[in-house]
Design an enzyme around this catalytic site. Structure first.
Site: not given
Length: 329
Positions: A112, A194, A197
Site C-alpha cells: 500500500k 479473485k 468489489k
C-alpha cells in the site's frame, strides 16, 4: 466450556458473493462450535481517507448483513470496534512492545505504501491494533485468509514476547482457522482473478445487495467456454469450474452430483438453475437486512454486544496495564 474464536471485518463496502462463500457463511457455523466474537473494525478503515457519512453507513450495513446471514446475538457477540475503547488503549501498549522492523516488514504495508504518495503512520501501526483486537478477547482461534497470515504471526510472536517478559499465561496464543479448499470464488469475467468489489467490471462480481435481475444477468453473462459440457475441470474450464463451485457451496451438492444432473444439458439450463439458486439464497438475507436497517433492532443488538465486549476486553487490558506498570494504584 467452548473455546473462543474472534474475527474482525473491515467495513470497506458491501460484501460480494465471494466474501459470503469464502468467509461469512462459515461464521454462522462457527457460532455453534465456539464462543464466537465478531467485530466490525471501523477504526482500521481510517488508515486511508474516508468520507465520514460513508464510513458510518458502511459500518451499519456490514453489521446488518452479518446478522442477516444468520449470526445470532443469542449465540455470538457482535459489536463495533469503536464502541470498545480498550482496542485503541491496548494498541498503544502493543505498539510500544513491537519493533519498527516488524511493522515495516508487513507485506500489506509495503504494497500500500508503494501505491500512495502520502503514507500515514496509521498504515504502519494498524497491525498493532489488529493484534489488540485478538488478544483482548483471549481468543484461541482466529479465521484468517491468506492475506492475513502474516498479521496472525505478528500476534503470536507478540503473545510469546509478552508472556516471556511478564509471566506465562497472561495472554492466549491464537491459532489460525484457514478457509477450506474451494472456498475461493473467482471473478465471473476473469476466472484467473479473485472476485472483488473493487473490480472495474461490475459484471465480474455479485454484491450481496444486487437485485434479482442483476444477479441473473451476471450469472448468464459469466465467462465459460465453447466445450458445452458441465464438467469440473479447473485447468481447462476455469470459468465453468468457478460457477460449479458456487453452485456446490450454495446447494450443498457435490461437484460429482452436479456433473451428473447436467450431463448432456449444456450451460444454459445450468446457468439458469444457478441464478435461481442464488436469488433464493440471497433474497431472504436482503429482506432481513432491510428490516434491520429501518428499525432500532440493529442498534439494540450492537449495544448489547458492546456491553459484553467491553467487559471481556477490559479484563485483559487490566492485566496488561498491571504487568506493564501502567496501573499504579
Amino acid at each position: 466450556m467452548k473455546e473462543r474464536i474472534f474475527s474482525g471485518v473491515q467495513p470497506s463496502g458491501i460484501p460480494t458473493l465471494g466474501n459470503y462463500i469464502g468467509a461469512m457463511k462459515s461464521f454462522v457455523d462457527l457460532q455453534d462450535q465456539y464462543d464466537a466474537i465478531y467485530c466490525v473494525v471501523n477504526q482500521h478503515a481510517i488508515t486511508v481517507n474516508q468520507d465520514p457519512e460513508t464510513l458510518r453507513q458502511r459500518t451499519k450495513q456490514l453489521a446488518a448483513l452479518y446478522l442477516a446471514i444468520g449470526i445470532d446475538p443469542q449465540k455470538a457477540t457482535i459489536f463495533v470496534q469503536s464502541d470498545v475503547p480498550a482496542h485503541t488503549k491496548a494498541s498503544w501498549l502493543v505498539t510500544c512492545l513491537t519493533g519498527l522492523g516488524e511493522l515495516e516488514r508487513m507485506t500489506q504495508f509495503k504494497d500500500k505504501a508503494q501505491k500512495q504518495q502520502s503514507v500515514g503512520a496509521g498504515l504502519l501501526c494498524y497491525p498493532a491494533l489488529m493484534v489488540s483486537d485478538i488478544i483482548l478477547y483471549q481468543a484461541k482461534y482466529v479465521p484468517v485468509g491468506d492475506d492475513q497470515r502474516q498479521h496472525l504471526e505478528l500476534t503470536r510472536n507478540f503473545v510469546d514476547r509478552f508472556n516471556n517478559r511478564f509471566g506465562e499465561n497472561c495472554l492466549v496464543k491464537p491459532e489460525g482457522v484457514y478457509p477450506k479448499a474451494g472456498s475461493r470464488v473467482m471473478s465471473l469475467q476473469d476466472p484467473s482473478s479473485k472476485m472483488s468489489k473493487s473490480d472495474s467490471n461490475p459484471k465480474g462480481y455479485i454484491s450481496l445487495l444486487d437485485d434479482p435481475k442483476q444477479m441473473i444477468k451476471k450469472i448468464k453473462s459469466a465467462v465459460t467456454d465453447s466445450l458445452g459440457q458441465v464438467k469440473y475441470d479447473p485447468e481447462n474450464q476455469a470459468g465453468l469450474a468457478n460457477l460449479m463451485a458456487i453452485y456446490s457451496s450454495l446447494s450443498g451438492q457435490s461437484l460429482e452430483s452436479i456433473e451428473a444432473n447436467y450431463q448432456g444439458k449444456g450451460y444454459g439450463p445450468f446457468k439458469q438453475d444457478l441464478a435461481d439458486l442464488l436469488v433464493a439464497t440471497l433474497q431472504p438475507i436482503q429482506e432481513r437486512y432491510q428490516a434491520l436497517m429501518t428499525s432500532d433492532e440493529l442498534f439494540d443488538i450492537l449495544s448489547q454486544g458492546a456491553i459484553k465486549a467491553n467487559e471481556l476486553a477490559n479484563q485483559t487490558l487490566a492485566i496488561m496495564e498491571d504487568k506493564m506498570g501502567i496501573a499504579y494504584r
